[in-house]
Design a protein around this motif. Structure first.
Motif, PDB file in Angstrom:
ATOM      1  N   LEU A 142       0.852  -1.184   0.000  1.00 17.44           N
ATOM      2  CA  LEU A 142       0.000   0.000   0.000  1.00 17.44           C
ATOM      3  C   LEU A 142       0.888   1.234   0.000  1.00 17.44           C
ATOM      4  CD1 LEU A 142      -1.177  -2.229   2.200  1.00 17.44           C
ATOM      5  CD2 LEU A 142      -2.985  -0.565   2.353  1.00 17.44           C
ATOM      6  N   ILE A 188       0.670   5.195   0.811  1.00 20.54           N
ATOM      7  CA  ILE A 188      -0.151   6.181   1.508  1.00 20.54           C
ATOM      8  C   ILE A 188       0.511   7.539   1.278  1.00 20.54           C
ATOM      9  CG2 ILE A 188      -1.026   6.885   3.771  1.00 20.54           C
ATOM     10  CD1 ILE A 188      -0.393   3.675   4.330  1.00 20.54           C
ATOM     11  N   ASP A 233      -3.797   9.605   3.095  1.00 21.68           N
ATOM     12  CA  ASP A 233      -4.806   8.966   2.256  1.00 21.68           C
ATOM     13  C   ASP A 233      -4.189   7.813   1.477  1.00 21.68           C
ATOM     14  OD1 ASP A 233      -6.699  10.931   3.004  1.00 21.68           O
ATOM     15  OD2 ASP A 233      -5.931  12.292   1.437  1.00 21.68           O
ATOM     16  N   LEU A 234      -4.951   6.747   1.361  1.00 18.62           N
ATOM     17  CA  LEU A 234      -4.504   5.603   0.592  1.00 18.62           C
ATOM     18  C   LEU A 234      -4.430   5.975  -0.877  1.00 18.62           C
ATOM     19  CD1 LEU A 234      -3.773   2.574   0.571  1.00 18.62           C
ATOM     20  CD2 LEU A 234      -6.211   2.102   0.274  1.00 18.62           C
ATOM     21  N   GLN A 235      -3.243   5.849  -1.452  1.00 20.48           N
ATOM     22  CA  GLN A 235      -3.048   6.213  -2.848  1.00 20.48           C
ATOM     23  C   GLN A 235      -3.248   5.008  -3.762  1.00 20.48           C
ATOM     24  OE1 GLN A 235       0.496   8.506  -3.399  1.00 20.48           O
ATOM     25  NE2 GLN A 235       0.434   8.330  -5.628  1.00 20.48           N
ATOM     26  N   VAL A 273      -3.199   0.304  -3.790  1.00 23.41           N
ATOM     27  CA  VAL A 273      -2.984  -1.013  -3.190  1.00 23.41           C
ATOM     28  C   VAL A 273      -2.670  -1.979  -4.325  1.00 23.41           C
ATOM     29  CG1 VAL A 273      -4.023  -2.912  -1.899  1.00 23.41           C
ATOM     30  CG2 VAL A 273      -4.641  -0.561  -1.334  1.00 23.41           C
TER      31      VAL A 273
END
Length: 190
Positions: free
Chosen positions: A142, A144, A149-151, A153
């Protein structure tokens, strides 16, 4: 005569008990040799490589081997020299410094402020040899961004053939799987 047979039986029984114990072996993931020893980090953004999260069945001290589609065993005489998470975190950080130029990968430390810095989290679900003659490295990573914020996966799964039987060959194949992972990471992170 009976006394002679008794002495011979005791002597034979004693020699059976004096066999050598299995040898304890410890392994470390090899670090690649690098021709690029000088690093210019002035024009690179930091990327924090968080400690690699390994599945519970991989968190022990022994190397893991899958003996059937449903059974795994942890070696008792063939052990990791240090935690698998620590080795993988160090190796991923090192490889990313060598394989891409946008970020300076660094491990998370208590003194490093993470505010505004992108982070990489790798989860390993498989890191083992398999009865079919391969080593498996699988999980997800992942990215981030600096705001938390999750950019992205990305799941990954690599199967590397073992060059020969044995735990040394398993460690070498697992290392090649890590190399494939870090090549994928270096191409993907932006």
């Amino acid at each position: 005569m009976k006394k002679w047979l008794l002495i011979a039986a005791v002597a034979l029984a004693g020699t059976g008990c004096s066999s050598t114990e299995p040898t304890l072996k410890t392994y470390m993931l090899p670090m690649p040799t690098s021709a690029n020893t000088a690093h210019n980090i002035s024009n690179k953004s930091l990327l924090i490589v968080r400690p690699v999260d390994v599945a519970a069945h991989l968190a022990g001290t022994g190397l893991v081997y899958q003996t059937s589609p449903t059974e795994i065993v942890e070696a008792q005489q063939n052990l990791w020299g240090e935690s698998l998470s620590t080795q993988l975190t160090r190796r991923i950080t090192f490889d990313l410094r060598q394989k891409q130029t946008q970020f300076w990968a660094t491990q998370l430390t208590p003194t490093l402020s993470t505010a505004g810095i992108p982070r990489l989290q790798v989860r390993i679900n498989q890191f083992n040899g398999v009865y079919s003659g391969v080593a498996e490295v699988a999980g997800e990573w992942l990215l981030i961004n600096g705001n938390g914020d999750l950019q992205t996966v990305h799941p990954f799964s690599f199967r590397v053939p073992l060059a020969k039987d044995g735990y040394s060959a398993q460690v070498e194949a697992l290392s090649k799987g890590v190399d494939e992972l870090t090549t994928q990471l270096a191409r993907s992170i932006k």
